[in-house]
Structures are given as C-alpha cells and as structure tokens.
Design a protein around this motif. Structure first.
Motif, mmCIF file in Angstrom:
data_model
loop_
_atom_site.group_PDB
_atom_site.id
_atom_site.type_symbol
_atom_site.label_atom_id
_atom_site.label_comp_id
_atom_site.label_asym_id
_atom_site.label_seq_id
_atom_site.Cartn_x
_atom_site.Cartn_y
_atom_site.Cartn_z
ATOM 1 N N UNK A 37 0.842 -1.192 0.000
ATOM 2 C CA UNK A 37 0.000 0.000 0.000
ATOM 3 C C UNK A 37 0.876 1.240 0.000
ATOM 4 N N UNK A 38 0.861 1.968 -1.118
ATOM 5 C CA UNK A 38 1.679 3.169 -1.294
ATOM 6 C C UNK A 38 0.789 4.335 -1.726
ATOM 7 N N UNK A 39 0.047 4.931 -0.795
ATOM 8 C CA UNK A 39 -0.796 6.080 -1.156
ATOM 9 C C UNK A 39 0.047 7.283 -1.538
ATOM 10 N N UNK A 40 -0.475 8.086 -2.437
ATOM 11 C CA UNK A 40 0.264 9.262 -2.900
ATOM 12 C C UNK A 40 0.431 10.289 -1.786
ATOM 13 N N UNK A 41 -0.507 10.305 -0.820
ATOM 14 C CA UNK A 41 -0.423 11.197 0.342
ATOM 15 C C UNK A 41 -0.835 10.419 1.589
ATOM 16 N N UNK A 42 -0.568 10.975 2.728
ATOM 17 C CA UNK A 42 -1.019 10.350 3.971
ATOM 18 C C UNK A 42 -2.542 10.316 3.979
ATOM 19 N N UNK A 43 -3.173 9.135 4.122
ATOM 20 C CA UNK A 43 -4.630 9.058 4.096
ATOM 21 C C UNK A 43 -5.274 9.890 5.212
ATOM 22 N N UNK A 57 -7.595 12.398 1.394
ATOM 23 C CA UNK A 57 -7.004 11.264 0.671
ATOM 24 C C UNK A 57 -7.561 9.984 1.278
ATOM 25 N N UNK A 58 -8.115 9.102 0.452
ATOM 26 C CA UNK A 58 -8.821 7.937 0.990
ATOM 27 C C UNK A 58 -7.890 6.906 1.605
ATOM 28 N N UNK A 59 -8.473 6.142 2.531
ATOM 29 C CA UNK A 59 -7.784 4.999 3.098
ATOM 30 C C UNK A 59 -7.823 3.839 2.107
ATOM 31 N N UNK A 60 -7.340 2.691 2.513
ATOM 32 C CA UNK A 60 -7.021 1.650 1.544
ATOM 33 C C UNK A 60 -8.246 1.090 0.823
ATOM 34 N N UNK A 91 -12.488 2.516 -14.384
ATOM 35 C CA UNK A 91 -11.183 3.059 -14.751
ATOM 36 C C UNK A 91 -11.160 4.583 -14.701
ATOM 37 N N UNK A 92 -12.293 5.217 -15.043
ATOM 38 C CA UNK A 92 -12.335 6.679 -15.039
ATOM 39 C C UNK A 92 -12.266 7.258 -13.630
ATOM 40 N N UNK A 93 -12.608 6.442 -12.624
ATOM 41 C CA UNK A 93 -12.607 6.924 -11.240
ATOM 42 C C UNK A 93 -11.305 6.627 -10.500
ATOM 43 N N UNK A 94 -10.450 5.772 -11.087
ATOM 44 C CA UNK A 94 -9.215 5.368 -10.418
ATOM 45 C C UNK A 94 -8.011 5.986 -11.118
ATOM 46 N N UNK A 95 -7.470 7.026 -10.530
ATOM 47 C CA UNK A 95 -6.304 7.718 -11.076
ATOM 48 C C UNK A 95 -5.095 7.370 -10.203
ATOM 49 N N UNK A 145 -0.883 3.527 -5.147
ATOM 50 C CA UNK A 145 -1.098 2.131 -5.523
ATOM 51 C C UNK A 145 -1.354 1.287 -4.275
ATOM 52 N N UNK A 146 -1.762 0.047 -4.524
ATOM 53 C CA UNK A 146 -2.017 -0.869 -3.424
ATOM 54 C C UNK A 146 -3.409 -0.769 -2.848
#
Length: 507
Positions: free
Chosen positions: A84-90, A237-240, A307-311, A317-318
């Motif tokens: 799990x590698x979020x782009x920002x801290x959830x 930023x969403x959690x996992x 796919x349009x909702x997942x950037x 990722x993860x």
C-alpha cells in the motif's frame, strides 16, 4: 434499516416553475437494488433464445471453460499482497490543530470564487429571461445572497413542508418564522428560477453543436462539477478500501441523458458513478453518465466507469477496490491488478470469460455454507451457498480462510443461530459494500432533491448534498464531536448569517 431509512427520507420539493412539491426520494444503492438497466453489451452476450424469454437465465453464445471447481477443504493461496503506497497520507488534508467550522469546511467545496461564478451566470440568465419578457422583480444576486439561498435550501431539506408558500405563511399556528428573516419568498423563487452554473451565451454555442462530437451534454453542470470533483480529491485522501457505487438522481427532465432503472422505487433519472472511501463514506470522485461516454475504450461502460474513477497518479497504488456485479469482469480485475490495484466484487455467472464449468459446481441441493472455487492466476472465482448461490471474484483474497457467518435457521419449530463457513472474498465484500454504506446513508438523511423543471438544477442540488456530506465527514475526522443533524443545523445558521449558534454533541 436501509429500506426503512429510504422510506423515511422524504425528498424536499421545490418546483421552480409551478411551486409544487414531489414525494420522490433518492434511493440507496444496495445489493438488492441494482440498476435494472445494467446489461453491458461489451460484457454480457446472450443467445437469441434467452432474449426472447425474460424468465430464463441468460446463456452465453460461447464455449464454456472446463475448469473443475474445488472445495473449501482444498488449500488456496492468495496472490502476493500489494504494497500500500498512497500518494499522500490518508485522511483529511488540512491542519489538524486548526478549528474548522461547518461553513469553513463547506466552503472547501463551494468556495467564494465558485459561488461568485455562480452569481455571474445566474445574473446573466436572469437578464436574458427579463429580456424575453419575464415579469418579475430582479436585483443581481451577490455571493452573500447565494450562500443565504443555499442555507435556506438546506433548511427546507430538514423542515419538510408541502409547498414553498408554507415557509412564508403568517397565520400564526402553522407559520415558520425563520425563512422570512433570511429573504422574501419572491427573492427565493426568482433565484431558483435563474440559478445557472454555466453562462447562457456559452450554452447557446454548445447547443448549436448537438449531433456532433464537440457537443457536451453536461455543459450546463461542467463548471461546478469540475470544481466539486477537484475539491473532493484535494482536501481528503482515501484509506485503503474503496467502493465503486451507483447513484440515481431522480429526475424526469432531459430525456437525452436520463436513465430508467426498473428496480428503483424512484426509477427515472441520472446515473452517477461514485468512488467512496468505505471506512467513512467520503465521496472521493464522481461522474455523471451520458451517451457521449459510452465505451471510449471499446471494453464496455462497466469497465470504463471504474477506470475513469481510479487515477493512480492521484491515489497511489495498493488500494483495494470493491464493486457490485455490474462492474466485475475478469478483464477489469486483471488490468487493475496490473496497475497494482486489488479488486473484489460479485459477478454474473453468464458474463464473458467467467468459469462456466459444471464439474463439481454447486447445485440447488447443495447444503448451506458449501463453497466452491477456481484459481486462475491472481483471480479466484468463488461460489458460496447462502439462501442462494453467491458468486464473487477477487484478486485480493484466498478462497477460504476459516471465516464463518451466523444465520438464523429453523429447527424444531424454533429459529436458532447457526454458524456456516464463509469465503474470505464474501466476508470482505459484505464489510465494504453492503453492511457499511455510510455515504448513501448520510446523503439520504438531509438530502436536497426538490422537484425542478430544469435537469441541471437537480444536479446542482446533488452537488450541495455531496459538499455538505463530505464537509461533515471531514469535521468528524478532525473533531468528532458533532452529530450529522447538529452539523447541518450549524451550517444552516452560518450560511444564513445567524449568530450565536450552538452545536449539539453526540449523546
């Protein structure tokens, strides 16, 4: 509970043209109320015999896979867990030490610049209407006026009455004193009539392009929709665990983009695809379906909607993505796994590329709790007998890890609780998609969905719902000391300029 809540959540009705109210309610999107218009031509292929008989289960016009189903006693190994590698801290992307009022959080989505643009377009629409001969008094609406108007819209969503006029009654016994202290009834009505998200002149230019690739069916809502979508992704930023949902905005206007959903009590309106954080219901992203965005990749609406909702650049990722059977396909889950997104969802047995083998499969006589599964690389297909067969596909879980569920069963003229084996994908799906559905639950309680003759105003009111609900979730994450009702009450007071507001904490 969800059905009871839906029946209790009567919709606020503001008829901008006729001053009448409607009792249509925005329905929850749960396991029992999927879109009836959910067959995806790119994924669901049926035989002509099946199409002529609506009572038969669809049969595919292709060769069936001959894989044999395995049982729960057979050991399955899940694919290697994605890091799990979020782009920002959830979590909220705000200063946790600051105090945030309901209005300051609402303004993250309806900022003064966005409202100023609404005022500019609304004033232009009013000038155009007056030039065409409309007979009513008009003074240009200011940012403060529009915030007060929005406050009254929320107030009317909480205080249900049968007509707009009732909010300005002065007969004592049934009078409601608050609205008249904010603005006159005529002022409220004229703002409702002229509320506009795009400039009328630009609307005319877009309308001239009808029938061409350059025409934008969502042009009238595009400016505010883009603002809301950006704000949803910027301040949280969403959690996992994520969930892809469908929402129906009840509306009978604009037949070009409205959709019929047979299984819905309110069955005519706009189809929205929504990405939510399953831990709290925060709306991370949304899109409104139109004919113009059908199959841009050639892989079907269900594939493209997800796919349009997942950037990946925005999210990281993860992530684990949960979805219902409208979206789930082997191609989608495999491609998501290649993008380092795990996915899990119920599926339709007759959909393309799913195992069709009857070898060791479940039958109607299979005992409750029976499990069958097939592993195909990162994909595991699981069938589980509950009251009826449940089919789930996942790239996250092993088929069975020892989980059990409790069910009421009849034994010796008594109902007793009994434990049954349950596949890991089913347990996770129930947790993130059916048992916990806070987004739709929060949206329905004080939802703003009045009757209106203009479809784009209906969408505008849904944007208000999303902004207010997301603002409440942010407040709860940051402070956690206020109920949803208390939050909306304070928001109304702040929007309408009422001083001395007190908040109610959860008891």
């Amino acid at each position: 509970m969800a059905r009871h809540a839906r029946e209790q959540a009567l919709q606020m009705t503001i008829d901008s043209e006729e001053d009448e109210f409607c009792s249509e309610s925005e329905e929850l999107d749960d396991e029992d109320h999927n879109f009836e218009e959910s067959f995806d031509p790119a994924q669901d292929t049926f035989s002509e015999e099946c199409e002529s008989d609506g009572d038969q289960i669809p049969v595919l016009k292709r060769a069936k896979k001959t894989l044999s189903w395995r049982e729960e006693t057979d050991v399955d190994v899940a694919p290697k867990s994605l890091r799990f590698l979020p782009a920002r801290e959830p979590g909220p992307q705000l200063n946790l030490s600051d105090s945030h009022s309901p209005m300051s959080l609402f303004k993250l989505f309806f900022s003064e610049s966005a409202v100023s643009n609404l005022c500019h377009n609304t004033n232009a629409q009013a000038a155009r209407a007056l030039a065409k001969g409309r007979k009513y008094s008009w003074a240009d609406v200011s940012v403060g006026d529009l915030y007060r108007y929005i406050g009254l819209v929320f107030y009317m969503a909480m205080m249900k009455m049968s007509s707009i006029a009732d909010y300005w009654r002065q007969d004592g016994l049934f009078s409601v004193p608050f609205p008249s202290t904010v603005m006159s009834r005529e002022r409220y009505r004229t703002i409702s009539w002229n509320l506009h998200m795009s400039h009328p002149d630009a609307d005319k230019e877009n309308d001239k392009k009808k029938g061409t690739a350059e025409h934008d069916q969502l042009f009238r809502v595009r400016p505010l929709m883009d603002t809301i979508r950006l704000a949803c992704k910027t301040f949280y930023h969403p959690r996992r665990n994520l969930a892809v949902k469908k929402r129906l905005l009840a509306c009978r206007a604009n037949p070009e983009i409205r959709r019929f959903m047979k299984a819905k009590l309110t069955n005519l309106g706009f189809k929205c695809f929504v990405l939510t954080d399953s831990s709290n219901g925060y709306t991370v992203d949304l899109s409104v379906y139109t004919d113009e965005n059908i199959f841009p990749t050639g892989r079907g609406l269900s594939y493209d909607a997800v796919m349009s909702l997942l950037d990946k650049k925005v999210l990281g990722s993860g992530y684990h993505v949960y979805m219902d059977d409208f979206y789930t396909s082997p191609k989608l889950l495999t491609d998501l796994f290649a993008m380092k997104f795990g996915a899990c969802g119920t599926y339709r047995d007759y959909r393309k590329d799913f195992p069709q083998s009857s070898s060791n499969s479940l039958t109607k006589k299979s005992s409750r709790g029976s499990i069958r599964w097939i592993r195909d690389g990162p994909l595991v297909y699981v069938k589980w007998m509950d009251k009826q067969v449940v089919s789930v596909c996942s790239t996250i879980h092993a088929a069975y890890t020892g989980d059990c569920v409790q069910r009421k069963v009849k034994a010796q003229d008594m109902r007793r609780t009994k434990s049954f084996p349950c596949p890991a994908p089913v347990t996770a799906y129930n947790l993130h998609m059916t048992v916990v559905d806070p987004s739709d639950q929060l949206l329905q309680y004080y939802t703003v969905q009045p009757k209106t003759m203009k479809w784009y105003r209906k969408v505008f009111l849904h944007f208000l719902d999303v902004a207010a609900t997301n603002a409440f979730i942010l407040h709860k994450e940051l402070h956690g000391n206020m109920t949803h009702q208390a939050f909306i009450e304070v928001l109304i007071k702040e929007l309408c300029g009422v001083s001395g507001s007190r908040s109610r904490t959860h008891q």
